[in-house]
Design a protein around this motif. Structure first.
Motif, PDB file in Angstrom:
ATOM      1  N   MET A 152      35.105  30.349  39.168  1.00 51.98           N
ATOM      2  CA  MET A 152      35.334  31.061  37.937  1.00 51.98           C
ATOM      3  C   MET A 152      34.070  31.094  37.104  1.00 51.98           C
ATOM      4  N   SER A 153      32.937  31.241  37.724  1.00 53.46           N
ATOM      5  CA  SER A 153      31.704  31.299  36.955  1.00 53.46           C
ATOM      6  C   SER A 153      31.716  32.507  36.056  1.00 53.46           C
ATOM      7  N   ASN A 154      32.491  33.518  36.415  1.00 56.22           N
ATOM      8  CA  ASN A 154      32.622  34.749  35.629  1.00 56.22           C
ATOM      9  C   ASN A 154      31.309  35.471  35.460  1.00 56.22           C
ATOM     10  N   LEU A 155      30.398  35.261  36.382  1.00 61.04           N
ATOM     11  CA  LEU A 155      29.133  35.969  36.298  1.00 61.04           C
ATOM     12  C   LEU A 155      29.286  37.401  36.790  1.00 61.04           C
ATOM     13  N   GLU A 176      34.021  40.762  39.832  1.00 58.30           N
ATOM     14  CA  GLU A 176      34.796  40.436  41.030  1.00 58.30           C
ATOM     15  C   GLU A 176      35.235  38.979  41.023  1.00 58.30           C
ATOM     16  N   GLU A 177      34.355  38.083  40.565  1.00 59.27           N
ATOM     17  CA  GLU A 177      34.725  36.675  40.506  1.00 59.27           C
ATOM     18  C   GLU A 177      35.872  36.474  39.521  1.00 59.27           C
ATOM     19  N   PHE A 229      39.572  35.005  40.256  1.00 60.25           N
ATOM     20  CA  PHE A 229      40.151  33.943  39.439  1.00 60.25           C
ATOM     21  C   PHE A 229      41.580  34.318  39.038  1.00 60.25           C
ATOM     22  N   GLU A 230      41.772  35.535  38.583  1.00 63.02           N
ATOM     23  CA  GLU A 230      43.106  35.974  38.172  1.00 63.02           C
ATOM     24  C   GLU A 230      44.054  36.091  39.373  1.00 63.02           C
ATOM     25  N   GLU A 231      43.514  36.408  40.536  1.00 66.07           N
ATOM     26  CA  GLU A 231      44.358  36.550  41.733  1.00 66.07           C
ATOM     27  C   GLU A 231      44.932  35.219  42.200  1.00 66.07           C
ATOM     28  N   GLU A 278      51.179  29.599  32.956  1.00 65.27           N
ATOM     29  CA  GLU A 278      50.248  29.856  34.054  1.00 65.27           C
ATOM     30  C   GLU A 278      49.456  28.596  34.410  1.00 65.27           C
ATOM     31  N   TYR A 279      49.027  28.533  35.657  1.00 63.04           N
ATOM     32  CA  TYR A 279      48.159  27.447  36.102  1.00 63.04           C
ATOM     33  C   TYR A 279      47.393  27.901  37.335  1.00 63.04           C
ATOM     34  N   TRP A 280      46.358  27.137  37.658  1.00 64.60           N
ATOM     35  CA  TRP A 280      45.543  27.404  38.834  1.00 64.60           C
ATOM     36  C   TRP A 280      45.467  26.126  39.658  1.00 64.60           C
ATOM     37  N   SER A 281      45.600  26.255  40.956  1.00 69.33           N
ATOM     38  CA  SER A 281      45.443  25.119  41.854  1.00 69.33           C
ATOM     39  C   SER A 281      43.961  24.769  41.909  1.00 69.33           C
ATOM     40  N   ALA A 282      43.643  23.502  41.659  1.00 63.03           N
ATOM     41  CA  ALA A 282      42.249  23.063  41.707  1.00 63.03           C
ATOM     42  C   ALA A 282      41.662  23.274  43.104  1.00 63.03           C
TER      43      ALA A 282
END
Length: 173
Positions: A1-4, A7-8, A12-14, A24-28
């Motif tokens: 998720m560098s968000n540079l 597409e990244e 991240f949202e996918e 909402e949550y994200w698996s590490a």
């Protein structure tokens, strides 16, 4: 998720998950792959540092980094592994640490030793990450509270506490 890159951010949202209650949550473990970490152990160190930043901001670590156990298949065997259900804020903290490591990597790769060139590179990478934080509605670093102790002192104390807590959890299993 560098968000540079856009597409990244899309990636991240996918990988975002939604609980039954709508949070909402994200698996590490999935996030580590999205950030292209090859070893979980290296990413776990980033998580520990992000937990410290979370605690220093006055938030409860368990709210942003709930630990879960997963069973994975390792050939014919099953193995229990640690994962985290990261909040968006936890992902932001991890992304900030990722930005720092990416800047350091770029400085090394480009063999930049000149202070003004290094500052320029750091500013360029930081500006892109700040834009991404703004785009996702995150809290800007300057809006976070400043701890009274030095960062190194707090980090050292809290890493010890996290290791002690982790050891206790492992003994309880």
């Amino acid at each position: 998720m560098s968000n540079l890159k856009a597409e990244e951010y899309k990636n991240f949202e996918e990988i975002k998950k939604i609980r039954e209650d709508g949070t909402e949550y994200w698996s590490a473990r999935e996030l580590s792959g999205a950030l292209q970490y090859k070893k979980w152990e290296n990413f776990a160190k980033v998580i520990d540092r992000a937990k410290l930043a979370c605690q220093n901001s006055g938030r409860d670590i368990e709210d942003d980094f709930p630990e879960v156990r997963k069973i994975i298949e390792a050939g014919a065997l099953q193995k229990k592994v640690v994962d985290y259900e990261l909040s968006r804020y936890a992902c932001y903290l991890i992304a900030n640490l990722f930005r720092i490591s990416q800047t350091e990597e770029k400085l090394k790769k480009d063999k930049i030793h000149n202070c003004s060139k290094a500052t320029s590179t750091h500013y360029e990478v930081g500006a892109k990450v700040r834009k991404a934080i703004e785009d996702i509605g995150g809290t800007m670093p300057e809006d976070l509270p400043t701890p009274e102790k030095s960062i190194k002192q707090v980090e050292k104390e809290q890493l010890k506490r996290l290791k002690d807590k982790k050891t206790k959890l492992m003994l309880d299993e």
